[in-house]
Design an enzyme around this catalytic site. Structure first.
Site, mmCIF file in Angstrom:
data_model
loop_
_atom_site.group_PDB
_atom_site.id
_atom_site.type_symbol
_atom_site.label_atom_id
_atom_site.label_comp_id
_atom_site.label_asym_id
_atom_site.label_seq_id
_atom_site.Cartn_x
_atom_site.Cartn_y
_atom_site.Cartn_z
ATOM 1 C CB THR A 83 4.700 -1.301 -3.734
ATOM 2 O OG1 THR A 83 5.364 -1.625 -4.957
ATOM 3 C CG2 THR A 83 3.304 -0.754 -4.065
ATOM 4 C CG PHE A 138 0.105 -1.786 -0.759
ATOM 5 C CD1 PHE A 138 -0.777 -2.304 -1.693
ATOM 6 C CD2 PHE A 138 1.435 -2.189 -0.809
ATOM 7 C CE1 PHE A 138 -0.354 -3.208 -2.658
ATOM 8 C CE2 PHE A 138 1.879 -3.086 -1.770
ATOM 9 C CZ PHE A 138 0.980 -3.592 -2.701
#
Length: 295
Positions: A180, A182
């Site tokens: 992921t 960020f």
């Protein structure tokens, strides 16, 4: 973070979720000396920074398996916050259960929709019923409180440690290199100096924009980036709530906003966009993990 421990004293980074979330892990990974504070929603997390209750927000924007994080893109332009950095967090899902639970006795498993989707094949083979939860770590917290040994959760190892759960399966995700991305966001824009040599960190510039309604507007608006040799690493369109007649675009490009080539490209972009519809979200150093597989 280059600040000294004294300068960092009392500062906070906001994340969405509960302790043990992957957002929490990201805070610990790149801001180990900063207090990480959980908030129940993305809006609450961003508001905390806007109002000065936190100094940064750890904002998930995309996952290598599940794609864009829902609801984030339309919140960024109106937040008034600026991107100061990026972080790529390896997502390593574990199948957790209350102490003493056995895999063969599990009936259902709880997690965020993305967590369940990223472990779909494994859960199907195990014959477990997936139950959606608002977030991964929250699911772990809830099953720990219930103590039912027939119910498990998909979450991080950190969540298992925090809520005293057993790990029944490590690395339960179907695909490797689940990551992921960020964005670290703050109230004030912090634009680094332009790189002077190839040894300096590469830069990324992020923006959102809306086009004028003219034929081939997107093609023409992006033409300046092509003719000036600027690489676009991400371009996504999405519909903002209440603006169904026109799409908004989110774009990451390689380069510093003050580069002459970037300025030329931005001039052309502005020409084909609606008035005041180009929002620069930040120029910041590219992560060293950008474009690399994460083991």
């Amino acid at each position: 973070m280059s600040d000294s421990p004294t300068q960092l004293a009392g500062k906070k980074v906001a994340f969405q979720g509960v302790p043990g979330a992957y957002s929490h892990m990201s805070c610990r990974a790149i801001m180990p000396d900063i207090e990480a504070v959980p908030y129940p929603s993305f809006e609450d997390m961003l508001t905390a920074v806007q109002q000065g209750d936190a100094d940064w927000a750890m904002v998930p924007v995309e996952n290598s398996i599940a794609g864009r994080v829902a609801d984030i893109h339309h919140l960024l332009p109106g937040s008034g916050l600026f991107i100061t950095g990026e972080h790529f967090q390896r997502v390593n899902h574990h199948l957790l259960a209350p102490r003493g639970a056995k895999l063969e006795n599990l009936v259902e498993v709880h997690s965020h929709a993305q967590g369940l989707a990223q472990c779909r094949e494994r859960l199907h083979k195990l014959g477990l019923t997936p139950i959606m939860h608002s977030d991964t770590a929250g699911a772990a917290k809830d099953i720990a409180a219930r103590g039912d040994k027939h119910i498990g959760a998909i979450a991080s190892r950190l969540a298992g440690e925090i809520y005293d759960l057993d790990v029944l399966i490590e690395s339960a995700e179907d695909a490797e290199h689940n990551t992921t991305r960020f964005l670290i966001m703050a109230r004030e824009a912090v634009t680094p100096a332009r790189p002077k040599s190839s040894s300096d960190p590469a830069m990324v510039t992020t923006m959102v924009f809306s086009l004028r309604s003219v034929p081939a507007a997107l093609y023409k608006a992006l033409g300046g980036f092509a003719t000036n040799g600027i690489n676009l690493t991400k371009l996504e369109s999405y519909i903002r709530p209440g603006f169904h007649e026109s799409a908004q675009f989110y774009m990451d490009v390689d380069g510093h906003i003050d580069d002459p080539a970037m300025q030329n490209a931005m001039e052309e972009l502005h020409f084909y966009c609606q008035k005041d519809a180009v929002h620069l979200l930040g120029t910041y150093p590219a992560s060293g993990l950008r474009g690399r597989d994460m083991d």
